[in-house]
Design an enzyme around this catalytic site. Structure first.
Site, short mmCIF file in Angstrom:
data_model
loop_
_atom_site.label_atom_id
_atom_site.label_comp_id
_atom_site.label_asym_id
_atom_site.label_seq_id
_atom_site.Cartn_x
_atom_site.Cartn_y
_atom_site.Cartn_z
N ASP A 26 0.80 -1.24 0.00
CA ASP A 26 0.00 0.00 0.00
C ASP A 26 0.82 1.29 0.00
OD1 ASP A 26 -1.91 -1.94 0.25
OD2 ASP A 26 -2.69 -1.28 2.17
N GLU A 74 -4.59 -0.80 -1.36
CA GLU A 74 -5.87 -0.89 -0.67
C GLU A 74 -6.87 0.01 -1.38
OE1 GLU A 74 -5.80 0.04 3.51
OE2 GLU A 74 -7.98 -0.07 3.70
N LYS A 131 -6.54 -4.93 -3.09
CA LYS A 131 -7.12 -5.58 -1.91
C LYS A 131 -8.16 -4.67 -1.27
CE LYS A 131 -3.35 -4.32 1.31
NZ LYS A 131 -4.13 -3.58 2.28
N LYS A 134 -7.44 -4.86 4.96
CA LYS A 134 -6.13 -4.51 5.49
C LYS A 134 -5.09 -5.55 5.05
CE LYS A 134 -8.14 -1.32 8.19
NZ LYS A 134 -9.57 -1.45 7.80
N VAL A 159 3.20 0.45 4.27
CA VAL A 159 2.50 1.22 5.29
C VAL A 159 1.08 0.69 5.47
CG1 VAL A 159 3.87 3.29 4.85
CG2 VAL A 159 1.74 2.96 3.58
N THR A 160 0.57 0.89 6.69
CA THR A 160 1.28 1.30 7.89
C THR A 160 1.67 0.06 8.69
OG1 THR A 160 -0.77 1.59 9.17
CG2 THR A 160 0.06 3.51 8.02
N CYS A 164 -1.87 -2.38 7.83
CA CYS A 164 -1.86 -3.31 6.70
C CYS A 164 -0.63 -4.21 6.65
CB CYS A 164 -2.03 -2.54 5.40
SG CYS A 164 -3.70 -1.84 5.28
N GLN A 204 8.48 -13.69 21.49
CA GLN A 204 8.14 -15.11 21.70
C GLN A 204 8.80 -15.99 20.65
OE1 GLN A 204 3.96 -15.80 23.08
NE2 GLN A 204 3.62 -13.74 22.26
N1 TIU Z 1 -2.60 0.40 4.34
C1 TIU Z 1 -3.04 0.72 5.56
O1 TIU Z 1 -2.34 0.56 6.54
N2 TIU Z 1 -4.31 1.25 5.64
C2 TIU Z 1 -4.72 2.11 6.63
O2 TIU Z 1 -5.84 2.60 6.64
N3 TIU Z 1 -3.79 2.42 7.57
C3 TIU Z 1 -3.90 3.32 8.59
O3 TIU Z 1 -3.00 3.36 9.43
N4 TIU Z 1 -4.95 4.14 8.64
#
Ligand code: TIU
Length: 222
Positions: A26, A74, A131, A134, A159-160, A164, A204
């Site tokens: 993403d 996304e 996709k 997430k 990210v993030t 995701c 772990q």
């Molecule tokens: N790709 C992804 O992480 N989508 C989000 O909406 N991330 C946020 O941190 N908002």
């Protein structure tokens, strides 16, 4: 094929590069550029910019080593029939998924903001996974693509970190893939979530995978 050992936590991991894919999660304009979806959620998008150059370095290296490179985005269909109401109506942002923004309709496929940033743009032949969720495995053909190529290991960037990237790593772990997350190739609007998210992956005995960084992975690839 090349077998390499990557320095990582909780311990070094040996991989065969021909069975390893680099996944860029993403890296879209809506998340990284001012005025996009990330910013409408109240976030400081400059916090994500730090990951772009390390991602570019890994991308260049993976391409030189003929590794499979996969990009994800996304987003939703223009009619938004694949967007759960809970996702669309969440919170009270100044603009929501599907609303017009500076880069077209927010997180809608085909709109400029949904596209990947120019610095990390896919090359011909690199699969792009659209996709709706997430995780990169949910409601996509990613698992089929990886299985057909005999992929066992994933280097997961993007990210993030805690949203995701984490969801994708968890999905991959349940499907039997070994995941390596380079800490400097992912980022979050919340630096503390980035730190804790990485600690959760390698805790772990590496419950979700391994954490390394671009420098150590580049050194291993040579
Ligand atoms: N790709 C992804 O992480 N989508 C989000 O909406 N991330 C946020 O941190 N908002």
């Amino acid at each position: 094929m090349a077998r390499v050992s990557i320095s990582a936590e909780p311990g070094a991991i040996d991989i065969d590069t021909s069975r390893t894919a680099l996944i860029m999660v993403d890296m879209q304009r809506d998340f990284l550029q001012p005025g996009g979806f990330g910013e409408t959620l109240g976030n400081d998008v400059s916090l994500l910019a730090v990951a772009v150059a390390p991602c570019r370095a890994l991308l260049d290296s993976a391409r030189r080593h003929d590794m499979l490179v996969i990009h994800t985005r996304e987003g939703h269909r223009p009619d938004m029939t694949d967007a759960p109401r809970t996702k669309v109506e969440r919170g009270s942002p100044s603009a929501r998924i599907g609303d017009p923004g500076p880069y077209g309709r927010i997180l809608i496929r085909g709109e400029p903001g949904h596209d990947l940033i120019p610095e990390l743009y896919p090359q011909a032949g690199e699969p792009v996974i659209d996709k709706p969720g997430k995780g990169a495995f949910y409601a996509t053909d990613l698992h089929v693509i990886l299985s057909n190529r005999g992929i066992e290991n994933l280097v997961v960037c993007g990210v993030t970190t805690e949203v995701c990237v984490h969801t994708t790593v968890r999905e991959a772990n349940d499907r039997g893939y070994r995941c390596i997350v380079p800490s400097d190739c992912c980022a979050s609007y919340f630096p503390e979530f980035h730190e804790v998210g990485l600690r959760m992956i390698k805790a772990q005995g590496g419950i979700f995978g391994w954490v390394s960084d671009s420098g150590r992975i580049l050194a291993a690839l040579g």
